[in-house]
Design a protein around this motif. Structure first.
Motif, PDB file in Angstrom:
ATOM      1  N   UNK A 197      15.817  41.251  -9.080  1.00  8.61           N
ATOM      2  CA  UNK A 197      14.459  41.036  -8.593  1.00  8.61           C
ATOM      3  C   UNK A 197      14.465  40.449  -7.189  1.00  8.61           C
ATOM      4  N   UNK A 198      15.333  39.479  -6.943  1.00  5.11           N
ATOM      5  CA  UNK A 198      15.433  38.843  -5.628  1.00  5.11           C
ATOM      6  C   UNK A 198      15.832  39.846  -4.552  1.00  5.11           C
ATOM      7  N   UNK A 199      16.826  40.668  -4.862  1.00  5.44           N
ATOM      8  CA  UNK A 199      17.300  41.666  -3.901  1.00  5.44           C
ATOM      9  C   UNK A 199      16.254  42.751  -3.661  1.00  5.44           C
ATOM     10  N   UNK A 200      15.586  43.160  -4.726  1.00  2.00           N
ATOM     11  CA  UNK A 200      14.582  44.220  -4.618  1.00  2.00           C
ATOM     12  C   UNK A 200      13.389  43.752  -3.779  1.00  2.00           C
ATOM     13  N   UNK A 201      13.013  42.485  -3.922  1.00  7.60           N
ATOM     14  CA  UNK A 201      11.885  41.942  -3.153  1.00  7.60           C
ATOM     15  C   UNK A 201      12.144  42.045  -1.658  1.00  7.60           C
ATOM     16  N   UNK A 202      13.359  41.713  -1.233  1.00 12.45           N
ATOM     17  CA  UNK A 202      13.697  41.815   0.183  1.00 12.45           C
ATOM     18  C   UNK A 202      13.732  43.249   0.659  1.00 12.45           C
ATOM     19  N   UNK A 203      14.219  44.146  -0.208  1.00 15.09           N
ATOM     20  CA  UNK A 203      14.272  45.567   0.145  1.00 15.09           C
ATOM     21  C   UNK A 203      12.865  46.134   0.315  1.00 15.09           C
ATOM     22  N   UNK A 204      11.973  45.804  -0.606  1.00 12.14           N
ATOM     23  CA  UNK A 204      10.584  46.270  -0.526  1.00 12.14           C
ATOM     24  C   UNK A 204       9.914  45.739   0.733  1.00 12.14           C
ATOM     25  N   UNK A 205      10.113  44.458   1.019  1.00  9.92           N
ATOM     26  CA  UNK A 205       9.427  43.820   2.148  1.00  9.92           C
ATOM     27  C   UNK A 205       9.901  44.372   3.484  1.00  9.92           C
ATOM     28  N   UNK A 206      11.213  44.438   3.679  1.00  8.84           N
ATOM     29  CA  UNK A 206      11.724  44.873   4.980  1.00  8.84           C
ATOM     30  C   UNK A 206      11.626  46.383   5.189  1.00  8.84           C
ATOM     31  N   UNK A 207      11.471  47.141   4.116  1.00  5.89           N
ATOM     32  CA  UNK A 207      11.288  48.593   4.257  1.00  5.89           C
ATOM     33  C   UNK A 207       9.810  48.958   4.350  1.00  5.89           C
ATOM     34  N   UNK A 208       8.960  47.924   4.378  1.00  8.41           N
ATOM     35  CA  UNK A 208       7.501  48.130   4.386  1.00  8.41           C
ATOM     36  C   UNK A 208       7.098  49.006   3.199  1.00  8.41           C
ATOM     37  N   UNK A 209       7.580  48.581   2.040  1.00  2.81           N
ATOM     38  CA  UNK A 209       7.313  49.296   0.790  1.00  2.81           C
ATOM     39  C   UNK A 209       7.789  50.754   0.897  1.00  2.81           C
ATOM     40  N   UNK A 210       9.006  50.913   1.423  1.00  2.00           N
ATOM     41  CA  UNK A 210       9.690  52.206   1.542  1.00  2.00           C
ATOM     42  C   UNK A 210       8.971  53.184   2.477  1.00  2.00           C
ATOM     43  N   UNK A 211       8.281  52.646   3.470  1.00  2.00           N
ATOM     44  CA  UNK A 211       7.591  53.505   4.441  1.00  2.00           C
ATOM     45  C   UNK A 211       8.227  53.451   5.829  1.00  2.00           C
ATOM     46  N   UNK A 212       9.174  52.550   6.048  1.00  2.00           N
ATOM     47  CA  UNK A 212       9.801  52.401   7.358  1.00  2.00           C
ATOM     48  C   UNK A 212      10.690  53.606   7.675  1.00  2.00           C
ATOM     49  N   UNK A 213      10.778  53.988   8.934  1.00  2.00           N
ATOM     50  CA  UNK A 213      11.608  55.150   9.308  1.00  2.00           C
ATOM     51  C   UNK A 213      13.085  54.938   9.032  1.00  2.00           C
ATOM     52  N   UNK A 214      13.516  53.675   8.854  1.00  2.00           N
ATOM     53  CA  UNK A 214      14.926  53.395   8.584  1.00  2.00           C
ATOM     54  C   UNK A 214      15.318  53.707   7.139  1.00  2.00           C
ATOM     55  N   UNK A 215      14.349  53.976   6.282  1.00  2.00           N
ATOM     56  CA  UNK A 215      14.654  54.303   4.882  1.00  2.00           C
ATOM     57  C   UNK A 215      15.513  55.561   4.809  1.00  2.00           C
ATOM     58  N   UNK A 216      16.532  55.518   3.975  1.00  2.00           N
ATOM     59  CA  UNK A 216      17.394  56.683   3.802  1.00  2.00           C
ATOM     60  C   UNK A 216      17.820  56.788   2.338  1.00  2.00           C
ATOM     61  N   UNK A 217      18.732  57.692   2.051  1.00  2.00           N
ATOM     62  CA  UNK A 217      19.166  57.911   0.675  1.00  2.00           C
ATOM     63  C   UNK A 217      19.760  56.643   0.066  1.00  2.00           C
ATOM     64  N   UNK A 218      20.472  55.855   0.883  1.00  2.00           N
ATOM     65  CA  UNK A 218      21.082  54.624   0.382  1.00  2.00           C
ATOM     66  C   UNK A 218      20.009  53.622  -0.037  1.00  2.00           C
ATOM     67  N   UNK A 219      18.904  53.593   0.707  1.00  2.00           N
ATOM     68  CA  UNK A 219      17.796  52.691   0.387  1.00  2.00           C
ATOM     69  C   UNK A 219      17.289  52.956  -1.019  1.00  2.00           C
ATOM     70  N   UNK A 220      17.049  54.214  -1.328  1.00  2.00           N
ATOM     71  CA  UNK A 220      16.489  54.577  -2.625  1.00  2.00           C
ATOM     72  C   UNK A 220      17.532  54.479  -3.744  1.00  2.00           C
ATOM     73  N   UNK A 221      18.795  54.689  -3.403  1.00  2.00           N
ATOM     74  CA  UNK A 221      19.858  54.520  -4.399  1.00  2.00           C
ATOM     75  C   UNK A 221      19.968  53.048  -4.798  1.00  2.00           C
ATOM     76  N   UNK A 222      19.863  52.177  -3.806  1.00  2.00           N
ATOM     77  CA  UNK A 222      19.888  50.739  -4.087  1.00  2.00           C
ATOM     78  C   UNK A 222      18.684  50.338  -4.926  1.00  2.00           C
TER      79      UNK A 222
END
Length: 310
Positions: free
Chosen positions: A140-165
């Motif tokens: 939960x802790x790790x996922x919260x940071x991933x959601x926040x910094x990816x702008x809820x998976x909308x940031x252009x930096x999102x890639x296959x590794x992002x969604x695999x994580x």
């Protein structure tokens, strides 16, 4: 391999940066869960005494203290591009875990991955590489940071590794609905008031390519909003068709001015903010300016941004 400093230390302090976001505090909380398995003493520290209540869903939130323990013999910082962001003066061995391109490698050990979308991704990779079992609280802790910094998976930096994580953490016990509820839907009345006023007072410069939002102390007092509650407006402003960069200037109650810059990648936000003592990423960065000279510096920053706009 596990850090030698972690292995040799007895009292480890995990540090989230000033006014922490979900990435910094989430990383620290995940590591707290991990280190609790050892026979070491562990402290969660943040110099900010009043942390954003929207982060209260994070495991161990109630364990965070703003008092640095005297017995500490090791520190680990999370998501801090510079030592100044820690808000401390202690000089003991330090492990610096981060993903900022502007990080100045201030640690005794540095675990930096500038290709990572969040510091929680760096921590996740550390756990995976060292065979650490990730439990529900860590997930939960790790996922919260991933959601926040990816702008809820909308940031252009999102890639296959992002969604695999993301998939891996959900399978290991994270709660997507909880993260979205706390990070994006639980808004205070003050944050809604400041949002409306900022849109109303926003200025467009450089043929509409640069948006400028300014928050005075009187505006903070009028709405009851915190400086952190103003930043969400930037991402919405950057969504305007003509806007390539958006900057927020906030006067702080204790003096000085906080500048936050968001761009669509046309302008390197990190490069500009680093020139003025700050840092961050290509598309988002910030800095703190002292009260006595901020007007002149803000003008210089505006000039630099305008020159780089297409």
């Amino acid at each position: 391999m596990p850090s030698n400093l972690i292995e040799s230390s007895q009292h480890i302090v995990l540090i989230a940066h000033k006014n922490p976001d979900a990435d910094s505090l989430g990383s620290a909380c995940a590591f707290y869960s991990y280190l609790l398995r050892s026979q070491k003493k562990v402290t969660l520290f943040c110099v900010t005494s009043e942390i954003n209540p929207n982060l209260a869903f994070l495991p161990w939130f109630d364990k965070v203290t703003d008092r640095f323990p005297e017995s500490a013999d090791c520190m680990i910082s999370f998501d801090c591009g510079s030592f100044a962001r820690l808000g401390i003066t202690r000089e003991i061995p330090l492990i610096n875990i981060d993903h900022h391109i502007s990080n100045d490698f201030y640690g005794s050990e540095n675990i930096i991955d500038t290709s990572a979308i969040s510091t929680t991704e760096v921590v996740y990779d550390y756990f995976v590489a060292n065979g650490v079992k990730i439990n529900g609280k860590m997930a939960l802790s790790l996922y919260a940071g991933l959601v926040d910094d990816s702008k809820c998976f909308s940031a252009p930096e999102c890639n296959a590794k992002t969604f695999a994580m993301a998939q891996s953490l959900l399978e290991q016990g994270s709660d997507h609905a909880m993260c979205i509820e706390w990070l994006y839907r639980r808004r205070s009345l003050a944050s809604l008031r400041i949002r409306g006023l900022l849109f109303k007072q926003m200025k467009l410069l450089a043929d509409g390519k640069l948006a400028v939002c300014e928050v005075s102390l009187s505006l903070l007092e009028e709405t009851g909003a915190s400086a952190a509650e103003c930043k969400s407006v930037l991402d919405e402003v950057l969504g305007m068709r003509s806007v390539q960069a958006a900057i927020l200037k906030v006067e702080l109650p204790k003096g000085g001015t906080k500048l936050s810059l968001r761009t669509d990648g046309t302008v390197d936000a990190s490069k500009i903010m680093k020139h003025f003592g700050g840092g961050g990423h290509v598309s988002r960065a910030g800095t703190f300016l002292k009260q006595d000279n901020y007007n002149e510096l803000v003008e210089n920053i505006m000039v630099m941004i305008t020159k780089e706009l297409v």
